[in-house]
Design a protein around this motif. Structure first.
Motif, PDB file in Angstrom:
ATOM      1  N   LYS A  91       0.675  -1.371  -0.115  1.00 27.37           N
ATOM      2  CA  LYS A  91      -0.071  -0.022  -0.170  1.00 27.37           C
ATOM      3  C   LYS A  91       0.888   1.308   0.007  1.00 27.37           C
ATOM      4  CE  LYS A  91      -2.699  -0.897   3.554  1.00 27.37           C
ATOM      5  NZ  LYS A  91      -3.694  -0.375   4.537  1.00 27.37           N
ATOM      6  N   ARG A  92       2.184   1.001  -0.217  1.00 29.51           N
ATOM      7  CA  ARG A  92       2.979   2.136  -0.065  1.00 29.51           C
ATOM      8  C   ARG A  92       3.579   2.567  -1.566  1.00 29.51           C
ATOM      9  NH1 ARG A  92       2.611   1.064   5.075  1.00 29.51           N
ATOM     10  NH2 ARG A  92       2.738   2.636   6.504  1.00 29.51           N
ATOM     11  N   ASN A 141       4.884  10.112   6.830  1.00 26.35           N
ATOM     12  CA  ASN A 141       6.139  10.692   7.556  1.00 26.35           C
ATOM     13  C   ASN A 141       7.022  11.234   6.728  1.00 26.35           C
ATOM     14  OD1 ASN A 141       4.784   9.846  10.080  1.00 26.35           O
ATOM     15  ND2 ASN A 141       5.626   7.818   9.787  1.00 26.35           N
ATOM     16  N   ALA A 142       6.697  12.020   5.724  1.00 30.76           N
ATOM     17  CA  ALA A 142       7.693  12.491   4.647  1.00 30.76           C
ATOM     18  C   ALA A 142       8.360  13.690   5.310  1.00 30.76           C
ATOM     19  CB  ALA A 142       6.861  13.190   3.540  1.00 30.76           C
ATOM     20  N   ASP A 143       9.793  13.672   5.136  1.00 30.71           N
ATOM     21  CA  ASP A 143      10.494  14.578   5.752  1.00 30.71           C
ATOM     22  C   ASP A 143      11.500  15.166   4.391  1.00 30.71           C
ATOM     23  OD1 ASP A 143      12.147  12.467   5.048  1.00 30.71           O
ATOM     24  OD2 ASP A 143      13.277  12.413   6.790  1.00 30.71           O
ATOM     25  N   MET A 160       9.815  21.916   0.835  1.00 29.73           N
ATOM     26  CA  MET A 160       8.807  21.021   0.410  1.00 29.73           C
ATOM     27  C   MET A 160       7.662  21.016   1.533  1.00 29.73           C
ATOM     28  SD  MET A 160       9.655  16.863  -0.325  1.00 29.73           S
ATOM     29  CE  MET A 160      10.127  16.469   1.367  1.00 29.73           C
ATOM     30  N   GLY A 161       6.594  20.706   0.668  1.00 28.92           N
ATOM     31  CA  GLY A 161       5.507  20.871   1.441  1.00 28.92           C
ATOM     32  C   GLY A 161       4.365  20.221   0.658  1.00 28.92           C
ATOM     33  N   VAL A 162       3.089  20.006   1.103  1.00 29.28           N
ATOM     34  CA  VAL A 162       1.955  19.641   0.486  1.00 29.28           C
ATOM     35  C   VAL A 162       1.087  20.718   0.607  1.00 29.28           C
ATOM     36  CG1 VAL A 162       0.644  18.493   2.320  1.00 29.28           C
ATOM     37  CG2 VAL A 162       0.429  17.715   0.045  1.00 29.28           C
ATOM     38  N   ILE A 208      10.630   9.912  -1.002  1.00 30.77           N
ATOM     39  CA  ILE A 208       9.358  10.296  -0.293  1.00 30.77           C
ATOM     40  C   ILE A 208       8.484   9.163  -0.323  1.00 30.77           C
ATOM     41  CG2 ILE A 208       7.093  11.496  -0.291  1.00 30.77           C
ATOM     42  CD1 ILE A 208       9.627  13.075   0.652  1.00 30.77           C
ATOM     43  N   THR A 209       7.699   8.906   0.624  1.00 30.35           N
ATOM     44  CA  THR A 209       6.822   7.700   0.716  1.00 30.35           C
ATOM     45  C   THR A 209       5.177   8.143   0.926  1.00 30.35           C
ATOM     46  OG1 THR A 209       8.565   6.312   2.181  1.00 30.35           O
ATOM     47  CG2 THR A 209       6.204   5.471   2.082  1.00 30.35           C
TER      48      THR A 209
END
Length: 218
Positions: A91-92, A141-143, A160-162, A208-209
């Motif tokens: 699922k990733r 948990n993206a960094d 970086m951001g959403v 990124i996950t």
């Protein structure tokens, strides 16, 4: 300056539009490389360069501007599709947001060096990337990689951001090298310069996950 806007689907295919603008010495290099080639050959050269780092990439709608103009920036525009850009595991979904650096090795590979290190000119790179996330996926948990600084000579930074609607990842990369016209370095500094570019390459390779949500198995 490189700009890319891409949707990423649940199978890992990245597709979208790119604009790359070269100015200064980098622009002049591109113009000299392309000046004697036909328009068809220029497109083939771009396709081959892309295949060299992303073997599954397919380029269409290629536009190459200002090849013979001495003043205006050299510009590439194209549509690209890259199957398998992201890797799906259960699922990733894993992918590298630094699209313009994917498949590029660190600048220095030799363990030792006999001669001074000379860069022909200072340069900068500014990347702006938007990646529309697959429907039903969210960041897991993206960094982001931290900044890398070496005095006034170089600086690497990623933001970086959403977006507020959680649908699009924004990735901004800024890098420069040669501050203070520092372009010639003695052999004794090779190890430090090699480590610096290895650190930058590692930051560019940052993954990124994404996690699939809203399924019956969640």
């Amino acid at each position: 300056r490189r700009v890319g806007k891409f949707p990423l689907d649940e199978n890992g295919t990245l597709e979208g539009d790119v604009t790359i603008e070269y100015t200064g010495h980098l622009g002049m290099e591109r113009k000299l490389l392309n000046d004697d080639d036909s328009p068809v050959q220029r497109e083939e050269n771009l396709k081959e360069a892309m295949k060299g780092r992303l073997s599954s990439a397919e380029l269409t709608n290629i536009v190459i501007e200002n090849v013979t103009d001495p003043v205006k920036p050299f510009i590439y525009k194209y549509h690209v599709q890259v199957p398998g850009y992201g890797q799906r595991t259960g699922k990733r979904l894993f992918f590298q947001p630094a699209f313009f650096r994917k498949g590029i090795e660190a600048m220095f590979s030799a363990g030792t060096r006999k001669y001074p290190i000379y860069f022909r000119f200072p340069w900068s790179e500014n990347d702006e990337i938007s990646i529309e996330l697959p429907k039903g996926y969210v960041l897991d948990n993206a960094d982001r990689p931290g900044p890398i600084v070496a005095g006034d000579v170089t600086k690497f930074e990623v933001k970086m951001g959403v977006t507020q609607d959680q649908k699009t990842l924004k990735y901004i990369r800024k890098f420069f090298f040669g501050g203070g016209d520092a372009i010639l370095f003695p052999v004794a500094t090779y190890d430090a310069i090699k480590r610096l570019f290895e650190e930058i390459n590692k930051a560019d390779d940052h993954m990124i996950t994404l996690k699939q949500v809203g399924t019956t198995n969640e």
